[in-house]
Design a protein around this motif. Structure first.
Motif, short mmCIF file in Angstrom:
data_model
loop_
_atom_site.label_atom_id
_atom_site.label_comp_id
_atom_site.label_asym_id
_atom_site.label_seq_id
_atom_site.Cartn_x
_atom_site.Cartn_y
_atom_site.Cartn_z
N PHE A 36 -1.84 4.43 5.08
CA PHE A 36 -2.20 3.34 5.60
C PHE A 36 -3.78 3.49 5.93
O PHE A 36 -4.16 4.54 6.13
N LYS A 37 -4.54 2.43 5.80
CA LYS A 37 -5.97 2.32 6.31
C LYS A 37 -6.30 1.03 6.78
O LYS A 37 -5.86 0.01 6.30
N ASP A 38 -7.25 0.92 7.86
CA ASP A 38 -7.95 -0.34 8.43
C ASP A 38 -9.23 -0.06 8.64
O ASP A 38 -9.80 1.00 8.07
N GLU A 39 -10.04 -0.83 9.39
CA GLU A 39 -11.42 -0.80 9.56
C GLU A 39 -11.72 0.59 10.41
O GLU A 39 -12.58 1.06 10.32
N ASN A 40 -10.69 1.11 11.12
CA ASN A 40 -10.78 1.96 12.19
C ASN A 40 -10.23 3.34 12.03
O ASN A 40 -10.22 4.35 12.58
N LYS A 41 -8.89 3.14 11.15
CA LYS A 41 -8.10 4.27 11.20
C LYS A 41 -7.48 4.31 9.63
O LYS A 41 -7.36 3.51 8.90
N ILE A 42 -7.04 5.52 9.56
CA ILE A 42 -6.39 6.06 8.24
C ILE A 42 -5.30 6.99 8.40
O ILE A 42 -5.51 8.05 9.32
N GLU A 43 -4.28 7.17 7.75
CA GLU A 43 -3.21 7.81 8.03
C GLU A 43 -2.78 8.44 6.68
O GLU A 43 -2.92 7.72 5.58
N ALA A 44 -2.19 9.59 6.41
CA ALA A 44 -1.73 10.35 5.29
C ALA A 44 -0.52 11.16 5.68
O ALA A 44 -0.60 11.85 6.78
N LYS A 45 0.11 11.38 4.61
CA LYS A 45 1.47 12.07 4.80
C LYS A 45 1.20 13.30 3.95
O LYS A 45 0.95 13.17 2.92
N ARG A 46 1.51 14.63 4.71
CA ARG A 46 1.52 15.91 4.11
C ARG A 46 2.93 16.14 3.50
O ARG A 46 3.98 16.11 4.18
#
Length: 364
Positions: free
Chosen positions: A54-64
């Motif tokens: 996921f990503k937007d203007e202020n945030k990004i997420e990743a799974k390990r």
């Protein structure tokens, strides 16, 4: 992961977390602005071999993920949030442990270190260039409007009656199969609930494609009804099989259920009584629903995307990016040959499905 990052990871001093869902977060200052933060964080996740979900203007997420016993599984979800020159990095466990053995703190500290390394790869000119490229990408400035769009498929009116009838028939068949298996004494708790959930989801997948019906709320209600019918009919079919195979006098289904409650649930030599029986039924319903629900969401999302060519989806999304309303996008689609309201609705459903797919990937 890059070798130098592996070496640095071994030097990180862990901080342990104990919680229902162990997590760890740190907040640091950054000289990056909001526009360039996301692409630099994206490059950082790629260096770490963590999958961006996921990503937007202020945030990004990743799974390990890591491989254990030959099976890959998610271990943590790492979220980096930009807030006016401040960066919050949080790692949260995805397993069922209550103690993370310091893993979350290692992920956070490793990401912060890797982010600084990535940032140092850009001088001021490179950052300015990255900012311009990112703004162009976010605004779809390089998008080339197509002269024509692929023609829509022949519109098929959604019909909820098809999945309803098909769902009831499927449930009765499954109820009979479970009853037969249970009577023969080869029922495995957990395994069969999993298989029933898969079977119901597969049946709904076929019924959705046949009926062209994708209303999630109604399909979810149908799913719940199918599960209840499956396990209720299972009890009735057991009642009928026991009476016929043993030549017992017909005592009535309600009387049969009273006897079931009186005998309760026996696990090996332990009789858990009627309480154990009810708990087992609740777990049975819950587990089946959880499995079938996730499959149903995935099925609806995939089908909504399958119906619409990528060119049409991109063209419609571009119109929204440029600030046009839904009605204005409908006009643009009609000008390109997508004149039927049903086809236009399917385009909008597909756009929503893209976001639904992203949210599905973010599930913890």
């Amino acid at each position: 992961m890059e070798e130098k990052l592996k070496i640095y990871e071994k030097t990180i001093k862990k901080k342990h977390s104990f919680n229902w869902t162990p997590n760890y977060k740190e907040e640091v200052r950054t000289s990056l602005n909001k526009t360039v933060f996301i692409p630099i964080a994206e490059k950082t996740f790629q260096k770490l071999d963590w999958d961006i979900v996921f990503k937007d203007e202020n945030k990004i997420e990743a799974k390990r993920k890591e491989k254990a016993l030959g099976i890959e599984q998610w271990t943590e979800i790492i979220t980096a949030t930009y807030n006016f020159g401040s960066l919050e990095v949080k790692s949260e466990s995805l397993g069922n442990e209550m103690w993370d053995n310091g893993r979350n703190s290692k992920r956070v500290k490793l990401f912060i270190h890797a982010l600084k390394e990535t940032e140092n790869e850009f001088d001021r000119n490179a950052l300015n260039q990255l900012e311009k490229e990112t703004e162009k990408k976010n605004n779809w400035d390089d998008y080339v409007i197509p002269e024509i769009l692929p023609k829509p498929l022949e519109s098929k009116k959604p019909n909820f009656l098809i999945p309803t009838i098909g769902g009831i028939i499927t449930s009765l068949i499954l109820g009979f199969v479970i009853a037969e298996v249970s009577i023969r004494g080869i029922y495995f708790i957990g395994l069969f609930e999993f298989l029933v959930g898969i079977a119901i989801a597969f049946a709904l997948k076929l019924l959705i494609k046949t009926s062209n019906f994708t209303d999630f709320q109604k399909l979810n209600f149908l799913l719940i009804a199918m599960i209840i019918i499956t396990y209720l009919s299972n009890q009735y079919f057991q009642y009928e099989i026991i009476l016929r195979e043993n030549n017992y006098d017909r005592i009535g289904f309600l009387e049969f259920m009273k006897i079931r409650f009186t005998e309760g649930l026996t696990i090996k030599t332990l009789n858990t009584g009627w309480i154990g029986l009810i708990i087992s039924w609740i777990l049975q319903l819950g587990l089946t629903y959880a499995i079938a629900y996730l499959r149903l969401v995935s099925t609806i999302t995939s089908y909504q995307l399958e119906r619409i060519p990528t060119e049409v989806l991109d063209y419609s999304y571009y119109q929204f990016v440029k600030g046009k309303s839904e009605q204005e996008v409908r006009i643009e689609l009609a000008n390109k040959g997508w004149t039927e309201i049903e086809n236009q609705n399917e385009v909008f459903e597909a756009i929503q499905a893209v976001y639904g797919q992203i949210e599905l990937n973010r599930i913890k």
